[in-house]
Structures are given as structure tokens and as C-alpha cells.
Design an enzyme around this catalytic site. Structure first.
Site, short mmCIF file in Angstrom:
data_model
loop_
_atom_site.label_atom_id
_atom_site.label_comp_id
_atom_site.label_asym_id
_atom_site.label_seq_id
_atom_site.Cartn_x
_atom_site.Cartn_y
_atom_site.Cartn_z
N GLY A 188 0.86 -1.12 0.05
CA GLY A 188 -0.04 -0.03 -0.01
C GLY A 188 0.83 1.08 0.12
O GLY A 188 0.57 2.13 -1.01
N LEU A 189 1.71 1.48 0.92
CA LEU A 189 2.46 2.51 0.97
C LEU A 189 3.63 2.65 -0.09
O LEU A 189 4.02 3.84 -0.62
CB LEU A 189 3.19 2.74 2.45
N GLY A 211 8.75 -6.13 4.06
CA GLY A 211 8.73 -6.85 5.43
C GLY A 211 7.23 -6.95 5.49
O GLY A 211 6.49 -6.63 5.26
N VAL A 212 6.99 -8.01 6.73
CA VAL A 212 5.76 -8.34 7.20
C VAL A 212 5.05 -7.05 7.79
O VAL A 212 5.84 -6.33 8.52
CB VAL A 212 5.66 -9.42 8.07
N HIS A 249 3.54 0.27 16.76
CA HIS A 249 3.35 -0.91 17.56
C HIS A 249 4.69 -1.31 18.48
O HIS A 249 4.75 -2.09 19.29
CB HIS A 249 2.73 -2.23 16.92
N TYR A 287 4.97 -8.57 16.02
CA TYR A 287 5.35 -7.36 15.22
C TYR A 287 5.94 -6.36 15.50
O TYR A 287 6.98 -5.73 15.09
CB TYR A 287 3.88 -7.08 14.23
N LYS A 317 10.00 -4.58 15.31
CA LYS A 317 10.22 -3.09 15.13
C LYS A 317 11.27 -2.67 16.10
O LYS A 317 12.09 -1.51 15.62
CB LYS A 317 8.80 -2.14 14.99
N SER A 350 -1.60 5.31 11.49
CA SER A 350 -2.40 4.76 10.78
C SER A 350 -2.80 5.46 9.36
O SER A 350 -3.15 6.34 9.27
CB SER A 350 -3.95 4.80 11.43
N ARG A 388 -10.19 5.16 16.89
CA ARG A 388 -8.82 5.26 17.27
C ARG A 388 -8.09 6.14 16.20
O ARG A 388 -7.14 6.93 16.89
CB ARG A 388 -8.15 3.94 17.59
#
Lengths: 264, 264, 264, 264, 264, 264
Positions: free
Chosen positions: E12-13, E71-72, E111, E134, E138, E163, E172
Site C-alpha cells: 500500500g505505502l 517486510g511483514v 506498535h 510484529y 520493530k 494509521s 482510534r
């Protein structure tokens, strides 16, 4: 206010303030070592070398507040700075103390903290890290301003001026620029605030990448309106990027930090 | 270490160090403005006025580290302090820079922060609040020490000496006392620490009521052994209590903070 | 306590703890990849590769607390560390979670913060600055320990061990030394403290020049008794001084910070 | 000092101080609501209900300093606490203000901050987190002490007493214990310090696991000599361990934090 | 800049940046494990599994800066994350080090600090509190980025992305939303800043209730323009309020903190 | 929300909120000691003296949240404040606790911290420095709010209201002004935030010289829109400048700090 004394009145910032501060007092006393032309209606012009203690004692008589923009304004020999920013500065505060001047607003400099790395945003509570003979003299000046408040009740605002120019002239100034209108507004805040004790404030506009936190000067009510970001394209078009390790960009003080010792 | 230079060698602390530091180097070069008697076996004696730049350039040649206890050691006229603690101090650092001296250990003073109130325990990160012309000169000295590290890699330890005497002479010294053995131990730590950059350390013994936090100088490994408390009864028997609002006790700097301006 | 599991039981620190921890529980379960000799009366011996998830699930059954000294204990290839300090560590915490183990006390390392400069005393609130593949794996371990507390209520103490040897072996260890008695005492504190959540504590003796502030682990009640200073003379006699800019002394992590990448 | 007033003179701590403080003044005025036996040579005994404003005005006349150990000393109904720790406390400070008393040293409590978690070491700068009606009344008391200093120059020391008993009676007190000798020494420090403004100090001995940092009260010169650790074995032999989540051990305030509302 | 490498180029990004970053370099090298369609004029497309060290060594050759979005990208099994976010990440930094890449700008995540409570505004100096497998990966990534700067001089910006969606999708995100334009602007700042060392920056728009303080990344000059507040009515109309104790809203990490362990 | 209770409903701020809060609930229960006119459609009117515990128990039944603007709203005798701000306040929280009210939003005051000097910008972490009997009662209220959260899970927002008026009425209010729209917006934020625990927030508009930092209440999402600066000229035209040492301007609490004790 009855009378404000403006030193360094024919320098760059002095000339700017001469026009803008006049409405804030009945009489604006201007001083400099050299000729400053005709006095306007509510102006007084006094030629004076600040290193002359007796002359400074006269200069500060019947004055409410002082705006001190005089002294050596960039790096120079130790000897030149000694006479102006040490001896002259001491004479000024002695004059203020003995003549009952209420407050001194003066041009300190970001070069008092010029060796902090650009990756650290700083406020006025950091210990000094000067980048030059010039910067050391500003540390001295701030210490003296603090002393005259603590012991004698003479108030001061030490303005750590960034880069005060019509517009940012190089890439570093996208961070450190202080626009003329913001500088005038800040000076007015310094004069008008009801109580300042000894306040250190960074003189900088509301630039996107500015690195100086003024929360310790909140009582001045200074809120800059300009932002160097609008000049980014223009500045980048005519200047080269800095190398990452070049102190001109890696340290707050820029070229002052990057330069060798002045007298070499 | 080959050669250490000790300035102010015939002053109180200089005399003390002269005896104790000699074993730490092959040659101890002593300097002062006036006669210091016979040189001992591993001593060199050099008469020198620190305000004389050329003489200081010679004085600092072939030296590994400097212990600088010279200069004006208490409040005095601005002019006296200017020559000694400003001009002389600059000459010393210029000499060290040009002659490749590695480190300067020097006597700064609690008077650089003398206007902090006694009800606030402070560490080396506080901004200066000098209490005298003398204290301002120490702020200047620390700023210069920082500058010579940041720009030229000359290391320094600025020791903010409390009250270094054989024993506490008044009630304030129950807080600020630095015993002779602790002072010598601290000086040795300053010489021996593998890396100091520019470190500010408070020179104070392990007194029950001491107010200076040395966590920012932990790498020196200084751990004082003496405690002024054992002299409390003796001191209180021969001195009067302070009035609560007397700056002699209410401010870190004691009598320096309480005094008027020296030149009045 | 009924049963404590000790991993890495035949390593240096494991062997030390094997003797000292036994009295604190009914059964001490020992594990290692290789033979550990005869089990003593209240010992159980289990050979286990921590990278084997099923075996670890069995290993952690019926255990109250774990002392984890296993895993790769110094710099190594990424691959070696990956299996042991990443996969094995995860297996251990999964075993603890599923088997209801209450607390894990484990050997993290000063190498998780090894790139902080020696001129900065630090506490447990600083962000990680690892100095090696090994150090990065300790940052990972501390993050996992925090996660298992925050999400699952498994408590942990991450001990950032300094230099745990019979006595200081080089000049850096005058700062970082953790004596055997202090290490045992600290481990006992970690087991006995009524509540630890996830606590990070520096494993270091009461050395004069130690650089780690344990105020965030005050609830453990750890108060070291030994001081490397008594070995200074002996250590200095047989070792060379460090150069000021050698990371072996300039950074907390010492030789790990000074070394190149392991796999080069 | 000429006259010290001691309130709560027949309570536990009052009885202790009655013996120890007498040598520090010419006259020790003792007060309580109930009979306190014979007055010793330099004692004055005055029965007084602190909720009676007029009586308190008389009580505080011709007094140099007050040691206030009176009031409700543990959790109770809101109404009981209101009369004693709110109304009575106000009367006391009004009496001190109008009669020119210089300083009040009084028994605040760790219950003013009792809901901080044991995993956090705290100093006197934290905001209040009381654990009971009783604890809230101590927050009120400290606020009033601050107010009488800021507005009227009446000094105070608020001692946040931990657990002051002959020896630690349970496992929590291994952390919070204040020995009798340390309490007396602390009280003497509070009386003798030349300037205290409003100081908050934790009343706790030098216990291995103590959780209160007194750096903000360094000017008192309080250095405790006792350590609850020597009682650990004895205490642990006769008491059960706490469950990890029991507020009796998880919060600074112990049983006060763990209890329900008093009036339920 | 000559060549930028963009990983995760079809995520997406990655897709978003592919369009926007191209003008900033002569060649944009795109990589992903799967087909990414036709290369545009100044694009290079390279299929590559980051877990393949040799392939990554080739991939990073002749590259000036890397934007790592691969990456995941959400919670997954430990094993899946291990290969991608541990092994692959290490390969990437080894490639950058050996090939002399100047800077890595990469997608870390909120996260990494997801278990901080929403009632605490945080900056980049807080210690990690990951909320998932996850998130732990990071923390590992940020530690490695710090290490490659400290030891090898490879610069990094770790963007703790909030987000990043076209608009806030739930309540949120009124707090954590990062608009697409703000994300692109932030990435451009990360590429253009003259010096970043290892900088951690929160990727978040100028939302009224945002909880992340970016003062430690001031030198990037990032000033977001969007504010999730304009979507409040729309978002509240289609979603239910959270319960006060639901970690989805009580913790920074939202649903990641609220979820159980992924593999259960 | 079903039912909100508004106390002090006929006071200045109560009247303002009566109009604005009604849309946020099905029923707005209004209370005051005196007549409040006709109840509007979704209003309930209940006359009640908060010092009457039984009446307050009824008053708080079937209520979701309370907005407490009742009690004595300025300096008064200790006795008047005692009944209202101590006894009444306790009754209110006991009612909320026993009736399961979720949250209390109430009018604390800048007078809880009124003795901080204007030269210090403060946040919600500072310890109390009340400037009046009234201010002390607000410290008590905040302590109680914290206690009911810590022990019973009743949430609170303590709004330290600055100067809430239609426009700034004097020079101090250029700093402390809270516009009506900003006050209403802040109250709505306090009601709507998903989780507040006990939050202290300063009620102040976005004035150029405002001195209160709300970063600890970021989760409320309060972003003021008004700025007293637009009234500067008007205010300065009709008021005199303050003397520098006048507490009316030198302290946060203004006239409350400058005034003598109310009952003198």
C-alpha cells in the site's frame, strides 16, 4: 515609557529598530561610536565609546530601558571583543545599575550555544556551548545579565538571535531565520512584558525546521508569524547541499562552529 | 606522564598540590608571578605573568597536562579580574592549544552558581548564576573550556571548588567544605581518568548537608571520604546561627552572594 | 518456592548459581545442551536445545521461576545468535506463558546500551544503543520481556550484567566489575522481590567509577558490597592506559563497541 | 531557641520526642486533648482541642517553633478527620501566623502518595496520590503549609513519615521503616536547618529497599543511620510472603491502599 | 540523488511512494517478491526476497538511499516475522553497509510502543513497549538502525507510522491517522534533511488528539498539514464508542495491544 | 449518554453549560441551592445543598456523568469553603461512587497553583502551590478525584479554569483568558474522551502569552480556537500597567496571590 536608549544604533538591527521603537517612548536616545546623521523629532543622538566608563555613566542617565545592539557583532580577535563585549558590556550594566535603569534588552546570540548538534532541539536551560570568541563573549554577557538581576534587580532579556535578514540567504537559515517583522515584534514583547527578571529567548521565526524551544520565555508572549519555508525553493536553487558532516549544518552555530580559530 | 604544569603554585591550593602531585609525573613545572623558593629534584620553576601571551606560550611548551590554580582567587575589581581571569585564562588555553597540551584541570568555583538557593540541590547541568565579578569570570572560564574541547579537542575538568580549608571555619562550610585529602584525591582523579572531554565537577567532601550532585562526573571516579559533620559541635560553639533570610546561608555562594558590588 | 529452572547451567555464571540458588527452592532444574555431570540431591538435569520449541515446552512445565543464563554469551555470527538468542528466547517465553511460570530472571547485558559514551551516567530509562549483534539480541530480549509482562503478566528481571569475574581483569572493569558475591545477592533479590513487573537492573558492584544508576530498580533492594577500587593498583600495574579516543574506554560497551563487525 | 510547642504530646511519636527535644529549647510546651501527667522542669503542659480556634490562638503564643504530631493518625471517618486534620490544622496555622511562629515541623505521611506503585521510586516533586481519607488530609496539610510559606513567610517541614516503630513489624516495613533514632535525628535537622521554606521530606531509614528519594531536602542534612535489612530474617520467619498483586505490597501506601473505604 | 531503492514497492505505502518519490532521483529502483508490472522511464524493477543475503547485496549496489517499506506489515506468526523482519532486515543493513548506502528511511511502527497508555503523551525517548510479535520486530529494527549509525555511519530514519489510510476508518484513528499527503511530505523530509544520524519520528498528522511528540525529530522539518478531526462526525456516525477499559482505545497500539497472542 | 448531572447550574458557567450540554444527553439534571426557573424539555431540576449527604446520594442516582460547577467559586472564609468545597465535595464523590457514576468533570482552578511565578510555564505535573483558602480547597478536590480513581475507578477531569469571561477584562487575562466557546468545547472533550482516569487540564484559550502546558491532557483532544491577543489594544487602553513586583501579575494566581488573608 519616557526614554529608551538604543545602542549600536547605526548597525543593521539598530537601524531597523530606530524606526520601529520610536513610537514606544517619548524620547529615543541613540548611540554609536560614529555619526548617525540628524536626530528626528523625538530622538537624541549621543556619540559614545562603550569602553569609556564615564561616558557610559552619562549615557545611561534618565533612561527607563536600554536596547543594546552595540558591541562587536561577529567573530573577531580576542582583543577587539575584549574591549567591546567585555569591558563595554560591564560599563553598560554598571551605568544601568547606578542610574536605576529598569531593564536591558540585548542581542545575545545563538553562538552562545553553537556547538550543540542540530539533531538536538534545545531550550534556554541548556548549559553554554559557544562556538567562537564571539560566542564566549555572549555567554559572559548572559551571566552578567543574570548577576545584575539576582543581586541588583536590573532586569534583562537576552535575545539569542538566529539569522536576522530580509530573507534566508542560505540553507542553514531555513532553520535559523528571524524575519525583520518578527524581530521587531519580539523586541516589543521584551519591552512590554510586565516582568522578565532575566529571560533568555531565542530570536527565530516560525520556521518548519527551527530547533529552539521558547517555552521558558512564554511570559514574553512572543508568537512569530513568518516561516522560512516559503523561501526553500529559491534558496535551494542557488545553493549547494551541505555534506552531512559539515559543521556548517551539523551544529547550531553553523559557519562559526565550522571555522578555525579567528586569529590563526 | 612526562610533565605537568602547575599554575598558582605558591597559593594555598597550589602549595598543597605541589607536594602531592609530584609523584604523578617526571617533571612538575611550577609557575607563579612571584618567587617560589628552590626547585626540588623533579621540579622546574618558571616566573610568569599569565597576562603576557608570549610568556605563556613558552610556559605551556612540552607539557602533558596543566593544573591551573592561578588567577585572582576571590572577589576583586573588574579590572584586576579582567587581566588575570580573562586575558590570562585565554592566553593559557591558546598556549595549550598551540602546544598540544592534552588536558587542563582548573579551579572554577561554586561562585559560578552562587545565586541558586540553598533549598535547591543542583548538578552540573544548571545554567550559570554567578554571585560576583569573580563568579562571572568562572562562567567565562567554563565556557572557554567547553569551546576548546568542542573545537580543538583540548580536554578540561572545571572543578567548582566549595570551601577548601583544613577544617570548616563557619556554619556554611558544614555544607560546602572540601577537605585537603579529598581535594588531592579529586585532582588525581581528574588527571587519571582516561577521558574527560569537558567535565564540570563540584569539589566538595561527603558532608551530610552537601548540596551538589556529581552524577555528571561519575566517570572521574571521585568518591570523597571526609564529612564536615564531625566538626559541627566545634563550629556551632564558636559561631552565631544565621538569620533565615541572610544570603550568606540562603544562597549557594554564601558571603559572595550576600555582599554588595565590590567596587562600591 | 517449589521449582526453579536454571538454563545455561554449565556456563560460567550458571555454574556459580547452581551452587548458590539450590537452597532457595525444593528442586533446581538444570538445563544445558551438553552434559552437566551428576544431579545433586535436589537437582534435576535436563539436556535441551532452546531452539527446539517442543523440548522447551516440556522444560518449563511445573516451574515457578526461571533463571535464564543460557544462549550465546558474547559476539558471534548473526546466524548463531539468531537460533539461540532469538528463536530460543522466544521458545522460552512461550513455554513460560503456557506453563504459567511466574517470573524470568535473565542475563541481559550492558552491550544493549554499549554505545553510550562513558561521560554519560545512565539509568534504565535510556533508549537502546547496542554495540554488537549480541547487544541487539539483548535489546530484543528486553522488548520481549516487556511484552510478556504487558500482555500476559509474566514477570521478568533483565539484568544488564557488567563484567562478572572473580576480580577486575583490565582497567575498564574498574568501572564495570560485578563481583561474584554481588551477582549472587542480586539474583536472590530478583527472585525474592514481591513484585517486579518487568524490571531492568544493571549488574554492577559498588565501584567508585561505576556509571549505571539503579534507582529504577530500587524495589529489588539490591545493595552491592564490593568495590573494584581495591584492585586498582594491581590492575594498573599489569595493563597499559587507554588512549582517550579508544572506544574500549570511551563507550560503555568497551571492546564490543571498539570492534568491527564480527563477520568481516 | 526559647520555646517549642509539641502537639500530640502523648501519642507514640509525641512521647518519644518529649524526651529528646527538651534539650533543644528553654521551654517545651506540650499539648494534647487529654492528661499528660506531671510537667518536667522545663515543660509546660496545656490541654487543648485543636478544633477550638481561640484555644489554639493562646496555645501558639510566645512560641518559636511548633512540632505538630497531633491530629488523627490513621484512617478514620471523614467527619473525625475533618475536625482534627482540617479544622484543627487550619487553626494551628492561623495561630502560628498571627503569633509570629517561625516554623512548623509536622507529621505528614507516606499516605499522601500511597497509590504510587512500588516499582516507582519517587521524590518530593510527584503530584499527590493519597490512599485514604487520612492521606487526603495530609495532601491538604502540605498545601496549607506551602500557602503559609508563600503568602506569610511561616516556614514548614512536612515529614512524610514511613513506618516509625521500634523495629520493622512486617515485610513491607523492610522498605518503609523509620527507626526511632533516625526519626529523632530527622526532627532535630528540621529544627536546626537555617532555612527550610516549605520542605517535604520522607521519614525513612537507610533501608536497602527504600523507595523515597530525599534529594529535594538535602539542605536539612538528614542522613539516616539505621537499615531495616538486619531484621529481614526475623521478619520473614514470622510473616507470610505477599501475593504479587496485593496492594499491601504493590503500592507505596501498603494496607491503606489495599483497604476499602473506611465508612463502608 | 542518483538512485533510490524502494522496497515493498507493491504494498500500500510502496505504491503510493512509487509515484511521489520518482522526481527526487534519477533512478528509482523498485523491489518486491512479486511482479510489479512495467518499469516506468526512470524506474528499475528487481524481484528479490530480502531473506536472500546475496540477492540483497546486489540489490543495494549503487544506491544512495533506501526507502524500506518491505517486510511483514502486520501481526503474524513468529516464524513469518523472523524471516522477513529479522533476517531480511539484517541482510538489508549489511547490504547498505558494504555498498556504502548513505541513509535508510524505513517503516517502523507505533506498535513498537503500543503498550503505553493513551493517557500518556510520549516522545521518541521512551523505552520500547511493543504490543505484538510484529512490534517486537520493530524494536529490533530500530536497535539495528541505531547500531549501524553508531558503528558504521549508515544513517537511518525510523518512522513510527500511525494509521496511514485515505481517511480515518475508526475512532482510534482520529488520534493516530497519518494522511497520504503528510506521509509523502514526511518521507521527503527524511530524504532531504542534511543530517539525521538515527532519528525516530512518529508518522502522524496534525490531529487534535494526537499523542506523539516529535520534538526530537525537529531537524527533519516535518510539519503535517492534515487533521483527522474533520472526519469526526462521519467516523462517529458509523462506529460504536469504545468501552473505557478496552485496550483498543486505552493503549497506543490499539487492537494490537488488545489482541491475544497471534499463534493461539 | 442517558443522564448528566450539572451542579452550580445557575452560576455563571453553569448557565452557559445548561444551554450547550443538553444536546449531549437524554436528560440534563440541574441542581443548585436556589431556584433555577422552569425545566426545559429534557431537563430535570433538583434543589439540593451539597453539604447534605443524603440529598446528594439521591441527586447522583441514575446519572452517567457529573459536571460539577457548584461550590464556593472565589475566596471566602474558611468556614464557608469548608461546608461547600470540602464537605459538599466529599458528599458528591461518595454519591458518585455508591451510585456508579462513571465520570466527574469539575471546575478546579488555576488558584491551586497560583503561587508559581509567571516566569515559569507549568504543566499538570507540578506540585500544588495554592494562593488562597479557595485554592487549597481545589488542591483537596484534585487529591480526592485522584483517590476515587485510584481506589474506586470513578474517573474525573479537574479543569483548572483560568479566567472564563466573555472577553479579557484586564491585562492579566490576556494570559489567562478562557473564552466561552473554548470552555464549552473543552467540557465536551472531557465528556467524550473514551478514557480519562484522573486528568488535570488547564482551561485556557490559545492566548499568545498563555503559561499552561496541556501535554498531559493530550488524550482529551482539546484544541482552543480563541486568542486574547485581539483584545490587547482595547484592554491596555482602559487599564494601567502593573508594577513589576505586583503579585497580581508576577504570580499565576493574580489578585488571589496578591491579596492578604481573607479573614483579616
Amino acid at each position: 515609557m519616557n526614554r529608551i536608549l538604543l545602542t549600536g544604533a547605526s548597525g543593521g538591527l539598530g537601524t531597523l529598530l530606530r524606526k520601529e521603537i520610536a513610537p514606544h517612548c517619548n524620547t529615543l536616545r541613540l548611540t554609536n561610536r560614529h555619526d548617525m546623521g540628524e536626530a528626528a523629532d523625538n530622538e537624541e543622538i549621543v556619540l559614545c565609546d562603550l569602553a569609556d566608563a564615564d561616558a557610559v555613566m552619562d549615557l545611561t542617565r534618565d533612561v527607563d530601558m536600554v536596547i543594546h545592539m552595540g558591541g562587536v557583532g561577529r567573530e573577531n580577535t580576542f582583543e577587539a571583543i575584549l574591549q567591546s563585549n567585555y569591558v563595554g558590556f560591564y560599563n553598560l550594566y554598571e551605568g544601568c545599575r547606578k542610574n536605576g535603569v529598569k531593564r536591558v534588552v540585548w542581542g545575545s546570540s545563538n553562538h552562545a550555544i553553537g556547538f550543540y548538534p542540530r539533531t538536538q532541539r534545545i531550550d534556554a536551560s541548556v548549559t553554554p556551548r559557544p562556538d567562537s570568541n564571539y560566542g564566549i563573549s555572549k555567554v559572559y554577557g548572559e551571566a552578567m545579565a543574570q548577576y545584575y538581576w539576582d543581586k541588583f534587580g536590573v532586569e534583562s532579556v537576552s535575545i539569542r538571535i538566529g539569522s536576522c535578514f530580509p530573507k534566508p540567504a542560505d540553507r542553514r537559515m531555513l532553520t535559523t531565520w528571524l524575519s525583520y517583522p518578527d524581530f521587531v515584534h519580539l523586541t516589543e514583547c521584551c519591552l512590554a512584558a510586565p516582568r522578565v527578571e532575566h529571560t533568555i529567548v531565542y530570536g527565530v521565526s516560525d520556521n518548519d525546521s527551527q530547533l529552539w524551544d521558547n517555552h521558558m520565555a512564554a511570559h514574553l508572549g512572543y508568537r512569530p508569524k513568518d516561516n522560512a519555508e516559503i523561501y526553500r525553493e529559491e534558496v535551494e536553487a542557488k545553493t549547494e547541499p551541505y555534506d552531512r558532516d559539515d559543521l556548517t549544518i551539523a551544529a547550531h552555530g553553523g559557519g562559526f562552529a565550522a571555522a578555525g580559530h579567528f586569529e590563526d
